[in-house]
Design an enzyme around this catalytic site. Structure first.
Site, mmCIF file in Angstrom:
data_model
loop_
_atom_site.group_PDB
_atom_site.id
_atom_site.type_symbol
_atom_site.label_atom_id
_atom_site.label_comp_id
_atom_site.label_asym_id
_atom_site.label_seq_id
_atom_site.Cartn_x
_atom_site.Cartn_y
_atom_site.Cartn_z
ATOM 1 N N GLY A 1 2.705 2.378 10.849
ATOM 2 C CA GLY A 1 3.600 3.691 10.877
ATOM 3 C C GLY A 1 4.352 4.089 12.160
ATOM 4 O O GLY A 1 5.112 4.877 12.169
ATOM 5 N N ASN B 1 0.625 -1.142 -0.121
ATOM 6 C CA ASN B 1 0.071 0.034 0.004
ATOM 7 C C ASN B 1 0.853 1.293 0.199
ATOM 8 O O ASN B 1 1.488 1.523 0.910
ATOM 9 C CB ASN B 1 -0.760 0.058 1.141
ATOM 10 C CG ASN B 1 -1.649 1.142 1.304
ATOM 11 O OD1 ASN B 1 -1.636 1.868 0.433
ATOM 12 N ND2 ASN B 1 -2.251 1.287 2.471
ATOM 13 N N SER C 1 3.512 -1.871 10.172
ATOM 14 C CA SER C 1 5.089 -2.042 10.570
ATOM 15 C C SER C 1 5.991 -3.126 10.262
ATOM 16 O O SER C 1 6.748 -3.624 10.812
ATOM 17 C CB SER C 1 5.323 -1.461 12.046
ATOM 18 O OG SER C 1 4.920 -0.071 12.412
ATOM 19 N N HIS D 1 -9.597 1.095 4.986
ATOM 20 C CA HIS D 1 -8.544 1.334 5.730
ATOM 21 C C HIS D 1 -8.559 2.376 6.707
ATOM 22 O O HIS D 1 -9.280 3.341 6.881
ATOM 23 C CB HIS D 1 -7.295 1.986 4.620
ATOM 24 C CG HIS D 1 -6.020 2.116 5.311
ATOM 25 N ND1 HIS D 1 -5.429 2.836 6.208
ATOM 26 C CD2 HIS D 1 -4.955 1.029 5.225
ATOM 27 C CE1 HIS D 1 -4.196 2.438 6.424
ATOM 28 N NE2 HIS D 1 -4.000 1.383 5.870
ATOM 29 N N GLU E 1 -6.900 4.627 7.970
ATOM 30 C CA GLU E 1 -6.661 6.262 7.613
ATOM 31 C C GLU E 1 -7.940 6.731 7.063
ATOM 32 O O GLU E 1 -8.223 7.829 7.260
ATOM 33 C CB GLU E 1 -5.483 6.227 6.689
ATOM 34 C CG GLU E 1 -4.130 6.239 7.438
ATOM 35 C CD GLU E 1 -3.026 5.575 6.606
ATOM 36 O OE1 GLU E 1 -3.131 5.359 5.404
ATOM 37 O OE2 GLU E 1 -1.963 5.020 7.234
ATOM 38 N N GLU F 1 -5.163 -4.890 10.700
ATOM 39 C CA GLU F 1 -3.915 -3.806 10.889
ATOM 40 C C GLU F 1 -4.167 -2.904 12.188
ATOM 41 O O GLU F 1 -5.269 -2.121 12.029
ATOM 42 C CB GLU F 1 -4.227 -2.725 9.674
ATOM 43 C CG GLU F 1 -3.802 -3.198 8.303
ATOM 44 C CD GLU F 1 -3.275 -2.456 7.297
ATOM 45 O OE1 GLU F 1 -2.297 -2.694 6.801
ATOM 46 O OE2 GLU F 1 -4.103 -1.524 6.946
ATOM 47 N N LYS G 1 -0.027 4.466 -0.315
ATOM 48 C CA LYS G 1 -0.846 5.321 0.225
ATOM 49 C C LYS G 1 -0.445 6.631 -0.704
ATOM 50 O O LYS G 1 -0.469 6.412 -1.727
ATOM 51 C CB LYS G 1 -0.524 5.706 1.660
ATOM 52 C CG LYS G 1 -0.519 4.550 2.544
ATOM 53 C CD LYS G 1 -0.033 4.547 3.933
ATOM 54 C CE LYS G 1 -0.416 3.027 4.711
ATOM 55 N NZ LYS G 1 -0.022 3.395 6.093
HETATM 56 P P1 13P Z 1 3.126 0.613 7.870
HETATM 57 O O1 13P Z 1 3.734 -0.529 6.987
HETATM 58 O O2 13P Z 1 3.566 1.901 7.142
HETATM 59 O O3 13P Z 1 2.930 0.545 9.215
HETATM 60 O O4 13P Z 1 1.453 0.848 7.094
HETATM 61 C C1 13P Z 1 0.747 -0.332 7.210
HETATM 62 C C2 13P Z 1 -0.376 -0.008 6.285
HETATM 63 O O5 13P Z 1 -1.272 0.900 6.876
HETATM 64 C C3 13P Z 1 -0.732 -0.873 5.418
HETATM 65 O O6 13P Z 1 -1.928 -0.448 4.782
#
Ligand code: 13P
Length: 246
Positions: free
Chosen positions: A165, A6, A201, A91, A93, A159, A8
């Site tokens: 992150g 991903n 992560s 997701h 976010e 997740e 983003k």
């Molecule tokens: P990170 O791997 O940067 O923690 O992000 C995970 C994520 O949100 C994948 O969709």
């Protein structure tokens, strides 16, 4: 085994071109499913650059309506049309920053599946719920509230919000407990085994430990997928893991 990237809102045209040069030099395995979720505007560009490779492309979201007066939104049909096979739905976010609730997410997932996209439905608890020992119950409710009835050919990505992150990941026991619980709920509801990916992560250092966990069927990688070298190292770890378990 599924390795998903991903991106983003990262990587511009120039960086994507560089990234794909590394992919073209790499020998991919037929036993691993891979999908990259690039920014919307570069789906077509990336699709053309890697058409010859066994890598799928996905959208990072889609609307619950197929077309209409929804400025700034994207239709599942359009994603399919530009070569997407997958779409991420729910997701955290988007749940947090775009106020997407479970009902809306369920409807987005349903529409995506009706448009012949494979959905990766994202779920995850926050730190307070984890600390209070409520994570498993929270996830069960979230899943019950956002899983569409037509869920097929699709995946769940677990997740934990506090892991995205941050460099922090749940213990192997916590991941195993959650994935096993999710699979149990899905089996009861759908009478089939659904693959569950772990996200949060994931990196080159922890990938082997994560893949060793029972009921982890793959990973959804954010930050570490932005660099071709790391992404391919994670992919290679998955190939090695599969070779051992075959
Ligand atoms: P990170 O791997 O940067 O923690 O992000 C995970 C994520 O949100 C994948 O969709």
């Amino acid at each position: 085994m599924f390795i998903a990237a991903n991106w983003k809102m990262n990587l511009d045209k120039k960086s994507i071109l560089e990234f794909t040069k590394s992919l073209q030099k790499f020998k991919f395995s037929n036993h691993i499913n891979t999908c990259i979720f690039p920014p919307l505007t570069y789906i077509d560009y990336l699709h053309n650059l890697i058409k010859n490779l066994p890598i799928s492309i996905g959208g990072q979201n889609c609307h619950f309506k197929s077309f209409g007066a929804f400025t700034g939104e994207v239709s599942a049909n359009f994603l399919k049309d530009t070569g997407c096979e997958y779409v991420l739905i729910g997701h955290s976010e988007r749940r947090i920053l775009n106020n997407e609730n479970n009902a809306e997410i369920k409807s987005r997932a349903e529409t995506a599946i009706n448009s012949s996209l494979k959905v990766i439905l994202c779920i995850g608890e926050n730190l307070a719920d984890r600390k209070e020992g409520k994570a498993v119950d929270y996830i069960e409710k979230q899943l019950n509230d956002c899983l569409p009835n037509n869920f097929h050919n699709s995946f769940i990505a677990y997740e934990p919000i506090w892991s995205i992150g941050t460099g922090k990941i749940p213990s192997s026991f916590e991941i195993q407990e959650m994935h096993t619980h999710i699979k149990k709920i899905l089996y009861k509801k759908l009478n089939k085994n659904i693959n569950v990916l772990y996200g949060g992560s994931v990196n080159v250092k922890n990938i082997n430990d994560i893949l060793d966990i029972t009921n982890v069927d793959g990973v959804l990688v954010g930050g570490a997928s932005l660099n071709a070298k790391d992404f391919l190292a994670i992919y290679s770890a998955a190939v090695k893991h599969l070779d051992i378990s075959l």
